[in-house]
Design a protein around this motif. Structure first.
Motif, mmCIF file in Angstrom:
data_model
loop_
_atom_site.group_PDB
_atom_site.id
_atom_site.type_symbol
_atom_site.label_atom_id
_atom_site.label_comp_id
_atom_site.label_asym_id
_atom_site.label_seq_id
_atom_site.Cartn_x
_atom_site.Cartn_y
_atom_site.Cartn_z
ATOM 1 N N SER A 230 0.836 -1.204 0.000
ATOM 2 C CA SER A 230 0.000 0.000 0.000
ATOM 3 C C SER A 230 0.864 1.244 0.000
ATOM 4 N N PRO B 68 -3.488 7.737 -4.577
ATOM 5 C CA PRO B 68 -4.775 7.098 -4.865
ATOM 6 C C PRO B 68 -4.870 6.477 -6.258
ATOM 7 N N ARG C 150 -6.903 -1.944 -5.235
ATOM 8 C CA ARG C 150 -8.137 -1.445 -4.632
ATOM 9 C C ARG C 150 -7.823 -0.133 -3.925
ATOM 10 N N PRO C 151 -8.793 0.771 -3.920
ATOM 11 C CA PRO C 151 -8.582 2.029 -3.202
ATOM 12 C C PRO C 151 -8.625 1.792 -1.701
ATOM 13 N N GLY C 152 -7.916 2.621 -0.983
ATOM 14 C CA GLY C 152 -7.929 2.558 0.472
ATOM 15 C C GLY C 152 -8.343 3.896 1.050
ATOM 16 N N GLU C 153 -8.332 3.990 2.357
ATOM 17 C CA GLU C 153 -8.704 5.243 3.019
ATOM 18 C C GLU C 153 -7.744 6.370 2.676
ATOM 19 N N THR C 154 -6.479 6.028 2.537
ATOM 20 C CA THR C 154 -5.465 7.063 2.288
ATOM 21 C C THR C 154 -4.572 6.708 1.113
ATOM 22 N N LYS D 110 -3.905 3.580 -2.065
ATOM 23 C CA LYS D 110 -4.300 2.349 -2.753
ATOM 24 C C LYS D 110 -3.486 1.181 -2.250
ATOM 25 N N THR D 111 -3.965 -0.009 -2.585
ATOM 26 C CA THR D 111 -3.261 -1.245 -2.285
ATOM 27 C C THR D 111 -3.169 -2.049 -3.562
#
Length: 135
Positions: free
Chosen positions: A84, A88, A119-123, A125-126
Motif C-alpha cells: 500500500s 490514490p 483497490r482504493p484505500g482510506e489514504t 491504494k493497495t
C-alpha cells in the motif's frame, strides 16, 4: 526505520518510510516471515514481487509504504501479499520495449502470481497478489 505493526498468527504487517532502503528491508522481513511460517519455497518469488511493488511505490508516491502478508488458511491455499501507498491512482500496466530500463514490474507480478489487482484505500491504494501452491 521500520515499524512492525503485527506479526502474530496468520498475518504480518510492516510500514516503511519512503526511502530507497525500504526495498531491501521489505525483502528481508518478507523472507524471514515466510520462513517462520514454513513457506520457504515462496521466499524468492514473493521477495521479488514485493521489491517490484515497493520500488513502484517509491517512484510514484510519497509517504509511508505498507506491506502485509496473509498466510494461507488451508493447506493448499494462497498466500496474499499487499503493498500500500498514499497515492490514490492505480498503477498503470504498460508494455515495456526491449530497450526500456523499467516498466516491467506489473508484468512480472501478473505473470508470476495466481491473481493480482488494486483497490482504493482510506489514504491511497493497495496493490495485491496471490501466490498459490506448489509450496
Amino acid at each position: 526505520m521500520i515499524c512492525v505493526i503485527h506479526t502474530e498468527g496468520d498475518s504480518a504487517e510492516w510500514t516503511f518510510p519512503a526511502d530507497p532502503t525500504a526495498v531491501r528491508t521489505a525483502r528481508t522481513v518478507v523472507r524471514s516471515q515466510l520462513r517462520t511460517w514454513g513457506l520457504d519455497p515462496l521466499c524468492d518469488v514473493t521477495a521479488l514481487l514485493v521489491s517490484e511493488l515497493v520500488t513502484n511505490a517509491l517512484r510514484h508516491a510519497t509517504g509511508p509504504i505498507g506491506v502485509r502478508l496473509v498466510r494461507p488458511s488451508e493447506p493448499l491455499g494462497a498466500l496474499l501479499v499487499e503493498v500500500s501507498d498514499p497515492l490514490p491512482n492505480p498503477p498503470l500496466e504498460r508494455v515495456a520495449h526491449p530497450e526500456d530500463e523499467g516498466g516491467r514490474g506489473l508484468q512480472l507480478v501478473a505473470s508470476s502470481s495466481r491473481r493480482w489487482g488494486t483497490r482504493p484505500g482510506e489514504t491511497g491504494k493497495t496493490v495485491w497478489f496471490e501466490l498459490g501452491p506448489p509450496y
